[in-house]
Design a protein around this motif. Structure first.
Motif, mmCIF file in Angstrom:
data_model
loop_
_atom_site.group_PDB
_atom_site.id
_atom_site.type_symbol
_atom_site.label_atom_id
_atom_site.label_comp_id
_atom_site.label_asym_id
_atom_site.label_seq_id
_atom_site.Cartn_x
_atom_site.Cartn_y
_atom_site.Cartn_z
ATOM 1 N N SER A 132 38.463 69.901 -34.559
ATOM 2 C CA SER A 132 38.531 71.148 -33.788
ATOM 3 C C SER A 132 38.806 72.339 -34.694
ATOM 4 O O SER A 132 38.167 73.396 -34.561
ATOM 5 C CB SER A 132 39.603 71.047 -32.697
ATOM 6 N N SER A 133 39.723 72.187 -35.650
ATOM 7 C CA SER A 133 40.032 73.297 -36.550
ATOM 8 C C SER A 133 38.888 73.583 -37.505
ATOM 9 O O SER A 133 38.619 74.736 -37.849
ATOM 10 C CB SER A 133 41.313 72.996 -37.338
ATOM 11 N N SER A 134 38.181 72.527 -37.942
ATOM 12 C CA SER A 134 37.058 72.730 -38.852
ATOM 13 C C SER A 134 35.980 73.604 -38.216
ATOM 14 O O SER A 134 35.491 74.567 -38.827
ATOM 15 C CB SER A 134 36.469 71.379 -39.254
ATOM 16 N N LEU A 135 35.606 73.282 -36.986
ATOM 17 C CA LEU A 135 34.580 74.059 -36.305
ATOM 18 C C LEU A 135 35.061 75.476 -35.988
ATOM 19 O O LEU A 135 34.331 76.451 -36.183
ATOM 20 C CB LEU A 135 34.162 73.352 -35.020
ATOM 21 N N LEU A 136 36.290 75.585 -35.485
ATOM 22 C CA LEU A 136 36.787 76.898 -35.091
ATOM 23 C C LEU A 136 36.926 77.820 -36.293
ATOM 24 O O LEU A 136 36.517 78.989 -36.241
ATOM 25 C CB LEU A 136 38.128 76.755 -34.369
ATOM 26 N N VAL A 137 37.505 77.327 -37.384
ATOM 27 C CA VAL A 137 37.672 78.160 -38.580
ATOM 28 C C VAL A 137 36.320 78.593 -39.128
ATOM 29 O O VAL A 137 36.139 79.740 -39.547
ATOM 30 C CB VAL A 137 38.478 77.394 -39.651
ATOM 31 N N ALA A 138 35.348 77.669 -39.102
ATOM 32 C CA ALA A 138 34.006 78.024 -39.581
ATOM 33 C C ALA A 138 33.404 79.135 -38.726
ATOM 34 O O ALA A 138 32.729 80.035 -39.249
ATOM 35 C CB ALA A 138 33.110 76.791 -39.565
ATOM 36 N N LYS A 139 33.627 79.093 -37.418
ATOM 37 C CA LYS A 139 33.095 80.139 -36.540
ATOM 38 C C LYS A 139 33.834 81.463 -36.752
ATOM 39 O O LYS A 139 33.205 82.529 -36.809
ATOM 40 C CB LYS A 139 33.191 79.701 -35.079
ATOM 41 N N VAL A 140 35.149 81.405 -36.853
ATOM 42 C CA VAL A 140 35.936 82.628 -37.006
ATOM 43 C C VAL A 140 35.639 83.309 -38.335
ATOM 44 O O VAL A 140 35.499 84.536 -38.414
ATOM 45 C CB VAL A 140 37.448 82.304 -36.884
ATOM 46 N N GLN A 141 35.514 82.521 -39.408
ATOM 47 C CA GLN A 141 35.261 83.089 -40.730
ATOM 48 C C GLN A 141 33.790 83.435 -40.959
ATOM 49 O O GLN A 141 33.460 84.093 -41.939
ATOM 50 C CB GLN A 141 35.741 82.117 -41.810
ATOM 51 N N GLY A 142 32.922 82.947 -40.091
ATOM 52 C CA GLY A 142 31.513 83.271 -40.204
ATOM 53 C C GLY A 142 30.703 82.344 -41.086
ATOM 54 O O GLY A 142 29.481 82.515 -41.206
#
Length: 262
Positions: free
Chosen positions: A86-96
């Motif tokens: 969950s954190s891997s996907l979310l961080v990738a989306k937030v950071q672009g």
């Protein structure tokens, strides 16, 4: 997500590269992602063992500390498998930088495999270290190692897939925290980890039997102690069916690109 027909074969290099990336990502901050959860779980063992060890009955005549250790190990596995994907996907989306993954020559199944295996690896590492540390204080019989391995891997995969769904749905850190605090934590903490579900009064006993995590914890506990509150086959079937359904769901969500971009 790059479209790749199933019959074109599997991009094993891409899957292994993504898997190594996921593993290196959490090992780079191992004190937070591995050491922290192990220490927190051992604190649960110390607090509940001292507070309830002499007063809480466990089924089958199993000592209370031996009873709760398998549940604590499984709780650590599940929570960390979920947190990783969950954190891997979310961080990738937030950071672009999710764009880098979307442009890679990976199909949705390959993308899912790399993410999920990374989550499974983190869950199993944390679980193994927790079990090793707990065994220094509480001797564990380990009646059926094969069953323990099945539930450890199957449970970690289930929550890694749930983490994919959570990571896709979340658009900011608050969303992920809400899922963790109001869904994942209650499911794991109220699954019979610290108490025998059979000792609860109604309607709480029936409610506990609805908790899907109960069957994972109970099955894993059966593999360690030989004692369970539900038929082990029920847990085996549940893990197999749940992973199959979650795998199909995650594949379709990734293939459709659902909420992959902010």
């Amino acid at each position: 997500m790059t479209a790749r027909p199933f019959f074109d074969g599997v991009n094993w290099i891409g899957v292994s590269t993504l898997y190594r990336r996921e593993v290196q990502r959490f090992l780079a901050v191992a004190a937070q992602t591995v050491g922290g959860p192990v220490v927190s779980t051992l604190l649960f063992l110390a607090v509940f063992g001292v507070a309830l060890g002499r007063h809480t009955p466990a089924p089958g005549g199993v000592p209370y500390l031996v009873f709760i250790v398998p549940g604590l190990v499984m709780m650590a596995i599940l929570q960390n498998a979920f947190a990783n994907t969950s954190s891997s996907l979310l961080v990738a989306k937030v950071q672009g930088n999710i764009v880098d993954l979307l442009l890679a020559p990976l199909g949705p199944g390959e993308f899912l495999a790399g993410l999920a295996l990374g989550g499974v690896t983190r869950g199993l590492i944390v679980g193994a270290l927790t079990a090793l540390a707990a065994s220094l204080f509480v001797p564990l019989p380990l009646v059926n190692p094969a069953l323990c391995l099945f539930y450890a891997v199957g449970g970690a995969l289930m929550f890694a897939l749930l983490g994919v769904v959570g990571g896709l749905w979340a658009q900011k850190m608050d969303h992920q925290a809400a899922v963790t605090n109001f869904v994942i934590a209650p499911l794991t903490l109220l699954s019979g980890t610290f108490y025998a579900v059979s000792t609860l009064a109604e309607p709480f006993r029936s409610i506990a039997y609805i908790d899907p995590v109960f069957y994972i914890v109970d099955g894993f506990r059966h593999g360690v102690t030989g004692v369970s509150e539900a038929p082990p086959l029920t847990g085996v079937l549940f893990v197999l069916v749940a992973n199959a359904l979650l795998g199909v769901l995650c594949h379709r969500l990734l293939a459709s690109g659902w909420r992959l971009r902010q």
